[in-house]
Motif scaffolding. Structure first.
Motif, short mmCIF file in Angstrom:
data_model
loop_
_atom_site.label_atom_id
_atom_site.label_comp_id
_atom_site.label_asym_id
_atom_site.label_seq_id
_atom_site.Cartn_x
_atom_site.Cartn_y
_atom_site.Cartn_z
N GLU A 1 0.83 -1.21 0.00
CA GLU A 1 0.00 0.00 0.00
C GLU A 1 0.87 1.25 0.00
OE1 GLU A 1 -3.73 -2.00 2.48
OE2 GLU A 1 -2.24 -0.77 3.50
N TYR A 2 1.96 1.22 0.77
CA TYR A 2 2.88 2.36 0.78
C TYR A 2 3.43 2.60 -0.63
CZ TYR A 2 7.28 4.84 1.03
OH TYR A 2 8.30 5.73 0.77
N SER A 3 3.82 1.52 -1.30
CA SER A 3 4.40 1.66 -2.64
C SER A 3 3.39 2.24 -3.62
CB SER A 3 4.91 0.30 -3.14
OG SER A 3 5.96 -0.18 -2.31
N ILE A 4 2.13 1.81 -3.50
CA ILE A 4 1.08 2.37 -4.36
C ILE A 4 0.88 3.86 -4.05
CG2 ILE A 4 -1.38 2.30 -4.94
CD1 ILE A 4 -1.28 -0.71 -4.39
N MET A 5 0.83 4.17 -2.76
CA MET A 5 0.62 5.56 -2.35
C MET A 5 1.76 6.45 -2.86
SD MET A 5 -1.72 7.20 -0.66
CE MET A 5 -1.93 8.85 0.00
N LYS A 6 2.98 5.96 -2.75
CA LYS A 6 4.12 6.75 -3.23
C LYS A 6 4.04 6.95 -4.74
CE LYS A 6 9.11 7.25 -3.06
NZ LYS A 6 9.27 7.55 -4.50
#
Length: 228
Positions: free
Chosen positions: A159-164
């Motif tokens: 999720e962090y990678s998508i958000m970034k």
């Protein structure tokens, strides 16, 4: 050595998985029940990826996934299931899994999924430094955390990678293929819907009204767009 938990009650399948992951250079911790899995996670807090079977003698993999994810947003989780029903795949992802592999599977497929998860969740990657601030959101790229109006939002590493990716591309329409290639890697051979389900899960966490999103909007027939 990278440490993996394998939760599988069928000994023959578990042994097959363990042998092949050992050959691939992973240290494997075994469990046959949900209770054993939680105990092994307590004993081995450095486990970075968990492979969870759905059908277990004392519980189900969905519940184990939910509890592991609540305790650790950073661990990678892959669901292992013999079922092919669409709802099982979606349920696994919505309870916090990052990916799923359907039995029967090849050792190469499972190893590739695990390698991709280690690589894309930042477990094996370089640490960045800095912050991205947009509207009410503050993404700390050093400790890989997200805040909304000062309140911490727990994200999985995927999720962090998508958000970034979204915050690096404000206002740009991103296709599902773009998201898969950036977050899971160009060698990922899973299904496009894994991006959709992870974004659905992310919307639940960041949107004021997930049923009427204002930050992550759908570009029909194409993908998604981040805008404030």
């Amino acid at each position: 050595m990278k440490k993996i938990l394998v939760l599988e009650d069928e000994i023959s399948i578990r042994s097959f998985v363990v042998i092949n992951l050992n050959r691939a250079g992973y240290e494997v911790i075994e469990a046959g029940t949900g209770a054993e899995a939680f105990e092994q996670l307590r004993i081995h807090p450095d486990i970075k990826v968990a492979i969870l079977d759905i059908m277990l003698p004392d519980t189900d993999g969905f519940e184990v996934c939910r509890k592991i994810r609540a305790a650790d947003p950073h661990i990678g989780i892959i669901m292992l299931t013999a079922r092919t029903q669409e709802m099982d795949k979606v349920t696994g992802l919505m309870t916090g899994a990052d990916d799923y592999v359907t039995k029967p599977f090849s050792p190469a497929e499972l190893t590739a999924r695990i390698d991709a998860l280690f690589r894309r969740t930042g477990v094996a990657g370089a640490v960045e430094s800095g912050e991205i601030v947009q509207g009410p959101f503050r993404l700390n790229t050093r400790n890989r955390t997200l805040e909304k109006e000062g309140a911490r939002i727990k994200l999985t590493q995927v999720e962090y990678s998508i958000m970034k990716m979204f915050m690096d591309n404000p206002g740009k329409a991103l296709s599902r293929e773009d998201i898969l290639n950036t977050v899971w890697g160009r060698d990922y051979f899973g299904e496009l819907k894994i991006a959709d389900v992870n974004i659905r899960r992310l919307r639940i966490k960041i949107e004021d009204d997930p049923t009427n999103p204002t930050y992550i909007t759908t570009v029909w027939g194409y993908g998604y767009k981040w805008g404030l």
